[in-house]
Write an enzyme that holds these catalytic residues in place. Sequence first.
Site, PDB file in Angstrom:
ATOM      1  N   ARG A 121      20.371  -5.966   9.331  1.00 60.92           N
ATOM      2  CA  ARG A 121      21.325  -5.434  10.314  1.00 60.92           C
ATOM      3  C   ARG A 121      22.641  -5.263   9.576  1.00 60.92           C
ATOM      4  O   ARG A 121      23.226  -6.232   9.083  1.00 60.92           O
ATOM      5  CB  ARG A 121      21.489  -6.397  11.489  1.00 60.92           C
ATOM      6  CG  ARG A 121      22.726  -6.065  12.315  1.00 60.92           C
ATOM      7  CD  ARG A 121      22.801  -6.809  13.618  1.00 60.92           C
ATOM      8  NE  ARG A 121      21.825  -6.280  14.566  1.00 60.92           N
ATOM      9  CZ  ARG A 121      21.891  -6.477  15.875  1.00 60.92           C
ATOM     10  NH1 ARG A 121      22.862  -7.197  16.402  1.00 60.92           N
ATOM     11  NH2 ARG A 121      20.971  -5.970  16.676  1.00 60.92           N
ATOM     12  N   HIS A 148      18.859   2.129  15.909  1.00 65.68           N
ATOM     13  CA  HIS A 148      18.378   0.805  16.325  1.00 65.68           C
ATOM     14  C   HIS A 148      16.908   0.953  16.762  1.00 65.68           C
ATOM     15  O   HIS A 148      16.585   0.851  17.949  1.00 65.68           O
ATOM     16  CB  HIS A 148      19.252   0.287  17.483  1.00 65.68           C
ATOM     17  CG  HIS A 148      19.147  -1.183  17.722  1.00 65.68           C
ATOM     18  ND1 HIS A 148      18.329  -2.023  16.988  1.00 65.68           N
ATOM     19  CD2 HIS A 148      19.768  -1.991  18.641  1.00 65.68           C
ATOM     20  CE1 HIS A 148      18.460  -3.262  17.429  1.00 65.68           C
ATOM     21  NE2 HIS A 148      19.325  -3.266  18.430  1.00 65.68           N
ATOM     22  N   GLN A 151      14.960  -1.701  18.959  1.00 64.46           N
ATOM     23  CA  GLN A 151      15.382  -1.669  20.360  1.00 64.46           C
ATOM     24  C   GLN A 151      14.619  -0.571  21.107  1.00 64.46           C
ATOM     25  O   GLN A 151      14.122  -0.780  22.219  1.00 64.46           O
ATOM     26  CB  GLN A 151      16.896  -1.417  20.437  1.00 64.46           C
ATOM     27  CG  GLN A 151      17.427  -1.405  21.841  1.00 64.46           C
ATOM     28  CD  GLN A 151      17.355  -2.778  22.504  1.00 64.46           C
ATOM     29  OE1 GLN A 151      17.797  -3.754  21.935  1.00 64.46           O
ATOM     30  NE2 GLN A 151      16.775  -2.848  23.691  1.00 64.46           N
ATOM     31  N   ASP A 243      24.826   1.738  27.310  1.00 57.37           N
ATOM     32  CA  ASP A 243      25.135   0.761  26.264  1.00 57.37           C
ATOM     33  C   ASP A 243      26.654   0.582  26.239  1.00 57.37           C
ATOM     34  O   ASP A 243      27.391   1.350  26.888  1.00 57.37           O
ATOM     35  CB  ASP A 243      24.602   1.265  24.909  1.00 57.37           C
ATOM     36  CG  ASP A 243      24.772   0.241  23.788  1.00 57.37           C
ATOM     37  OD1 ASP A 243      24.966  -0.956  24.086  1.00 57.37           O
ATOM     38  OD2 ASP A 243      24.718   0.642  22.599  1.00 57.37           O
ATOM     39  N   CYS A 283      20.548  -2.371  26.410  1.00 59.48           N
ATOM     40  CA  CYS A 283      20.011  -3.162  25.294  1.00 59.48           C
ATOM     41  C   CYS A 283      20.609  -4.558  25.235  1.00 59.48           C
ATOM     42  O   CYS A 283      20.044  -5.440  24.604  1.00 59.48           O
ATOM     43  CB  CYS A 283      20.259  -2.419  23.988  1.00 59.48           C
ATOM     44  SG  CYS A 283      22.016  -2.192  23.652  1.00 59.48           S
ATOM     45  N   ARG A 311      11.639  -7.211  23.036  1.00 62.82           N
ATOM     46  CA  ARG A 311      12.005  -7.146  21.604  1.00 62.82           C
ATOM     47  C   ARG A 311      11.010  -7.990  20.806  1.00 62.82           C
ATOM     48  O   ARG A 311      10.552  -7.593  19.748  1.00 62.82           O
ATOM     49  CB  ARG A 311      13.432  -7.685  21.387  1.00 62.82           C
ATOM     50  CG  ARG A 311      14.540  -6.828  21.993  1.00 62.82           C
ATOM     51  CD  ARG A 311      14.687  -5.497  21.278  1.00 62.82           C
ATOM     52  NE  ARG A 311      14.913  -5.658  19.851  1.00 62.82           N
ATOM     53  CZ  ARG A 311      16.097  -5.892  19.274  1.00 62.82           C
ATOM     54  NH1 ARG A 311      17.178  -5.939  20.017  1.00 62.82           N
ATOM     55  NH2 ARG A 311      16.218  -6.010  17.965  1.00 62.82           N
TER      56      ARG A 311
HETATM   57  N1  NVA Z   1      25.600  -0.163  20.233  1.00 60.24           N
HETATM   58  C1  NVA Z   1      25.714  -1.588  20.118  1.00 60.24           C
HETATM   59  C2  NVA Z   1      24.364  -2.222  20.221  1.00 60.24           C
HETATM   60  C3  NVA Z   1      24.340  -3.714  20.080  1.00 60.24           C
HETATM   61  C4  NVA Z   1      22.964  -4.268  20.160  1.00 60.24           C
HETATM   62  C5  NVA Z   1      26.385  -1.942  18.809  1.00 60.24           C
HETATM   63  O1  NVA Z   1      26.073  -1.318  17.790  1.00 60.24           O
HETATM   64  O2  NVA Z   1      27.232  -2.824  18.795  1.00 60.24           O
HETATM   65  N1   CP Z   2      20.100  -5.598  21.681  1.00 59.81           N
HETATM   66  C1   CP Z   2      20.382  -6.260  20.540  1.00 59.81           C
HETATM   67  O1   CP Z   2      20.104  -5.795  19.424  1.00 59.81           O
HETATM   68  O2   CP Z   2      20.943  -7.477  20.724  1.00 59.81           O
HETATM   69  P1   CP Z   2      21.616  -8.399  19.613  1.00 59.81           P
HETATM   70  O3   CP Z   2      22.847  -7.705  19.124  1.00 59.81           O
HETATM   71  O4   CP Z   2      21.907  -9.690  20.323  1.00 59.81           O
HETATM   72  O5   CP Z   2      20.635  -8.591  18.487  1.00 59.81           O
END
Ligand code: NVA
Ligand code: CP
Length: 323
Positions: A121, A148, A151, A243, A283, A311
């Site tokens: 990540r 992602h 997800q 989101d 998400c 997930r």
């Molecule tokens: N769009 C959000 C998703 C978090 C799971 C981010 O990138 O912060």
């Molecule tokens: N939806 C998601 O990826 O959650 P986290 O940021 O908690 O991993």
Amino acid sequence: MQPAKILERFPSAQLATFKGKDLLRVDEFTGEELTCLLDLAAHMKLLHKSGKSYQPLQGKTLGMIFDKASTRTRVSFEVGMYQLGGMSMFLSGKELQLGRGEPISDTAKVLSRYVDAIMIRTFSHTGVEELAKHADIPIINGLTDQFHPCQALADMLTIQEHKGKLKGVKLAYVGDGNNVANSLVLAAVLLGMDVRVAAPEGYEMDQQIVQTAKAYALQNGGQLLVTHDPVEAVQGADVVYTDVWTSMGFEAENEQRLKAFAPYQVNDQLTSHASPSYLFMHCLPAHRGEEVSSSVIDGPHSVVFDQAENRLHAQKAVLAALV
Ligand code: NVA
Ligand code: CP
């Protein structure tokens, strides 16, 4: 069904195509392959719920590199590897030598000698592509600024469970044209869904991804409409998805984003245009009072915790198929 037979339903040739592959973008797989992964995920879930263990990854290790915060991704991958008989290792990007300037190519080659797959990540999607280019093991994207995919797989599994199908199901995404939107839309059109996306001006999905998604929609019997009008997107929708307005890494733009996105809140007024049996999806993490009202996310249409649970099951399928 006996655990040992779980994979027998899947044509071995089709499963063999997954071995050793990466999951950087959801559209690295065809609609058929995604369906296969979702079937596998559903079986994994069924087995788990009936208390049966299925451990094809005994002796395998997953390295998990995190440059951004996480609750769901970290915990579901870690628990998933354990349930599959393997183990995982949390690696903070800052604490790796990567954080002190060791090249990503060297990191890829070194980690390939120790672990059997890497979940990462991070911010830059090209950084993840670089990692994958130099690694000999499967690389799984656990979120970049652009995508992602894990997800999106969990989201498809959740819609399939609640609506009994994906093809022809009307999905509305309202909000930021971000990483979650990109992967959700690509997966949905590959699986024949009818997708509408409403984002404010300046925050639309990447044009290239929209064009790619339109081509997939054409090939797979799906549809994609992009608009600035949230009501047009939500009209008759079976699923309403949103989101956060400010993703990780974009915090400096928060104030300006709050203003731009204000008319895009998913609330009772907006969802009154959706199908009476619509599902609300997010998400998570969510900001109640910003992208969604608490009446919607905590209301009877919300399936956000099923999504979060899925997930685990979707990623177990990915791990079992790729590793
Ligand atoms: N769009 C959000 C998703 C978090 C799971 C981010 O990138 O912060
Ligand atoms: N939806 C998601 O990826 O959650 P986290 O940021 O908690 O991993």
